[in-house]
Design an enzyme around this catalytic site. Structure first.
Site, mmCIF file in Angstrom:
data_model
loop_
_atom_site.group_PDB
_atom_site.id
_atom_site.type_symbol
_atom_site.label_atom_id
_atom_site.label_comp_id
_atom_site.label_asym_id
_atom_site.label_seq_id
_atom_site.Cartn_x
_atom_site.Cartn_y
_atom_site.Cartn_z
ATOM 1 N N GLY A 23 4.891 -5.915 20.951
ATOM 2 C CA GLY A 23 3.278 -5.640 20.459
ATOM 3 C C GLY A 23 2.200 -4.900 21.053
ATOM 4 O O GLY A 23 1.725 -5.083 21.156
ATOM 5 N N LYS A 24 2.738 -3.757 21.627
ATOM 6 C CA LYS A 24 1.824 -2.815 22.665
ATOM 7 C C LYS A 24 0.751 -2.252 22.134
ATOM 8 O O LYS A 24 0.369 -2.480 21.877
ATOM 9 C CB LYS A 24 2.846 -1.296 23.012
ATOM 10 N N CYS A 390 2.923 4.340 -5.760
ATOM 11 C CA CYS A 390 3.945 5.175 -5.320
ATOM 12 C C CYS A 390 4.949 5.339 -6.793
ATOM 13 O O CYS A 390 4.957 5.611 -7.039
ATOM 14 C CB CYS A 390 3.433 5.844 -3.971
ATOM 15 N N HIS A 516 -1.178 5.874 -1.605
ATOM 16 C CA HIS A 516 -0.840 4.768 -0.734
ATOM 17 C C HIS A 516 -2.370 3.771 -0.670
ATOM 18 O O HIS A 516 -2.688 4.085 0.471
ATOM 19 C CB HIS A 516 -0.628 4.550 0.093
ATOM 20 N N GLU A 518 -2.805 0.787 0.235
ATOM 21 C CA GLU A 518 -2.761 -0.031 1.822
ATOM 22 C C GLU A 518 -2.895 0.338 2.656
ATOM 23 O O GLU A 518 -3.427 -0.136 3.896
ATOM 24 C CB GLU A 518 -0.848 -0.682 1.825
HETATM 25 N N1 GLN Z 1 9.951 9.490 -3.874
HETATM 26 C C1 GLN Z 1 8.275 9.711 -4.357
HETATM 27 C C2 GLN Z 1 8.258 11.225 -4.589
HETATM 28 O O1 GLN Z 1 8.668 11.513 -3.330
HETATM 29 C C3 GLN Z 1 7.607 8.343 -4.279
HETATM 30 C C4 GLN Z 1 7.576 8.513 -2.663
HETATM 31 C C5 GLN Z 1 6.300 7.367 -2.210
HETATM 32 O O2 GLN Z 1 6.839 6.439 -3.109
HETATM 33 N N2 GLN Z 1 5.947 7.193 -1.561
HETATM 34 O O3 GLN Z 1 6.853 11.206 -5.235
#
Ligand code: GLN
Length: 547
Positions: A23-24, A390, A516, A518
């Protein structure tokens, strides 16, 4: 180099010994957190000893998640921890691999920059490492402390140049830099005692590289006795107040900064580096953890993906789900469902028992796709909250095209080049080709959100910025057909005419995003979409109980 406080910039180097996975990354992030809470401006950096230029090409099974920064760097997942715990700037300057360092030195050698000299690890590679340390500390104005985490374990051949660079750096900046070494102090069941020998050996190994630690963080199961600490202090040549125990947390990794503060880490660092002796006020953070621990509300979310055997492959997704839970005062239990192990709908129904939401995360390649499509269909038909990230958005679109638009062969050209309906494809394959080639779209892009959408209800903003990492896009050729049947495009990158957010009109919460989200979530600033998703899952849970 002066910091915002008018003092010389300070550096903390964090090495690890005995074994990996102690856990560094979380320890580094927690130290930064404590210093920030004292009012200091901190930058974090990760040095990775492997030879890949970045982790972007590495299999998630090998390396875990690839964390992406606004400026499009594909980096180590520890940067995700840095983001979640701190406000450190994160950019290309925040992560360097041996591969990157060697690549740069070799590029200069080919250019003739070394004027016929023999190019060597010392000084050329070490100089390049040191240049990057300084670059990280200067990436934005006013950084007081730069914390540098060195990947791997002391003794690895690959990390030698990093350790040598640090030794040189420390030689030049003795008063303004310290080394903290993280080790493991195991409890040996049959002997009924903890053992300090692995720590002693690992410190000796570090000393062979010319680095003398100022502090030792001892990862252990229970708090260490003063006697044990005194032994480590004596044998490892570190003052007693520099031996800090880092005990296993019971509930959440977000407790680590609190434990470290309690163990006296903050004061020891301040003393060593001459930092202001102001005790950090952690009450807001403490309250967040109390909510997390005390809440009785639970919700289970199914994550249907393909890299689930590796617990770190979707690290930021899992953390963002927890953050969405914190803001709803709910504990989120995650049920991992391997998409390639879903046999049929009955099997899926069984696997989804007790789940109140389905999340399909990012991914590459064709393995496990049909299971994900099944999950999207199941969510759409049964009004279960669905969050597609994604690849998860692409899956939602493919499923809709097949089932609702009546295009049974619809697919992404990533999985099927011959598909009659390339509803997800490379821009170059689409009809209104622009000059953006088929390479990865990386980093932050602006997105305009439709004010009448569910996504807007989450963001409460029309203009947002989110990070991307993908090659394929929604094919605008199918836009009208999708919209007329209820799959709405509610977020677009206007300049590039690309679809970024889609949602199903007659569904309580079915949203797909090409980016993304997240990567931007934090425990105290949960991402609006994760917050909304968990709220929708709670609602679904309540309603399904009532029925
Ligand atoms: N494989 C898909 C793309 O390249 C989705 C990539 C991902 O989910 N990060 O568009």
């Amino acid at each position: 180099m002066l910091s915002s406080l008018g003092m010389t910039k300070k550096f903390i180097f964090i090495t690890g010994g005995v074994l990996s996975s102690l856990g560094k990354g979380i320890a580094s992030a927690s130290i930064a957190f404590l210093l920030e809470a004292k009012g200091l401006k901190v930058a974090l950096m990760k040095l990775d000893p492997y030879l890949n230029v970045d982790p972007g090409t590495m299999n998630p099974f090998q390396h875990g998640e690839v964390y992406v920064t606004d400026d499009g760097a594909e980096t180590d997942l520890d940067l995700g921890h840095y983001h979640r715990f701190t406000n450190s700037p994160l950019s290309k300057a925040s992560n360097a691999t041996s591969g990157q360092i060697y690549y740069e030195v070799l590029r200069r050698e080919r250019k003739g920059d070394y004027l016929g000299k023999t190019v060597q690890v010392i000084p050329h590679i070490t100089d390049e490492i040191r240049r990057r340390l300084v670059e990280c500390a200067k990436q934005v104005d006013g950084i007081d402390v730069t914390i540098v985490e060195i990947g791997g374990t002391v003794g690895d051949i690959e990390s030698q140049p990093f350790l040598e660079a640090i030794r040189q750096f420390r030689h030049e900046h003795l008063r303004d830099s310290i080394n903290i070494h993280l080790t493991y102090v195991p409890y040996i069941e049959h002997a009924g005692e903890v053992k300090t020998k692995p720590t002693q050996h690992s410190v000796q190994k570090l000393q062979q590289s010319g680095i003398f630690p100022d502090m030792i963080l001892c990862r252990c199961k229970d708090p260490l006795d003063e006697e044990i600490k005194a032994k480590i202090s004596l044998f490892c040549n570190v003052p007693l107040h520099g031996v800090i125990d880092l005990i296993d947390v019971k509930n959440s990794i977000y407790e680590v900064p609190l434990l470290l503060q309690k163990a006296g880490l903050e004061n020891s660092i301040s003393e060593l580096l001459g930092l202001p002796q102001k005790t950090a006020d952690l009450s807001v953070w403490e309250k967040m953890i109390q909510t997390l621990i005390q809440t009785k509300k639970h919700v289970t979310i199914a994550v249907v993906g393909k890299y689930l055997q590796h617990q770190d492959a979707y690290k930021s997704v899992f953390e963002a789900l927890k953050h969405g839970g914190i803001s709803n005062e709910t504990k989120v239990d995650i049920k991992c469902i391997e998409s390639d192990k879903i046999a049929d709908v009955d099997d899926l129904r069984e696997k989804l028992a007790g789940c109140s939401g389905i999340l399909v995360p990012g991914g590459f390649g064709s393995r496990g796709i049909s299971g994900m499509i099944m999950a999207a269909k199941f969510a759409r038909e049964n009004n279960i909250p669905y969050f597609g990230i994604c690849l998860g958005m692409q899956i939602m679109v493919i499923e809709f095209a097949r089932d609702v638009l009546n295009l049974p062969g619809a697919h992404s050209t990533e999985m099927d080049l011959e598909t009659p309906d390339n509803i997800i494809s490379l821009l170059s394959e689409q009809i209104n080709t622009t000059d953006l080639g088929g390479s990865m779209r990386l980093g932050a892009y602006p997105c305009s959100v439709d004010p009448k959408s569910l996504a807007f209800a989450c963001y409460q903003k029309e203009e947002i910025s989110e990070r991307h990492r993908h090659r394929y896009e929604f094919n605008n050729h199918y836009k009208e057909r999708c919209e007329s049947k209820g799959l709405k495009i509610v977020g677009t990158w206007k300049e590039g005419n690309l679809c970024e957010i889609m949602e199903i009109k007659d569904h309580p919460w079915m949203i797909g995003v090409q980016f993304h989200p997240e990567f931007k979530s934090k425990p105290l600033e949960p991402h609006p979409l994760f917050k909304g998703f968990i709220a929708a899952a709670l609602k679904y849970n309540d309603e399904s109980r009532r029925n």
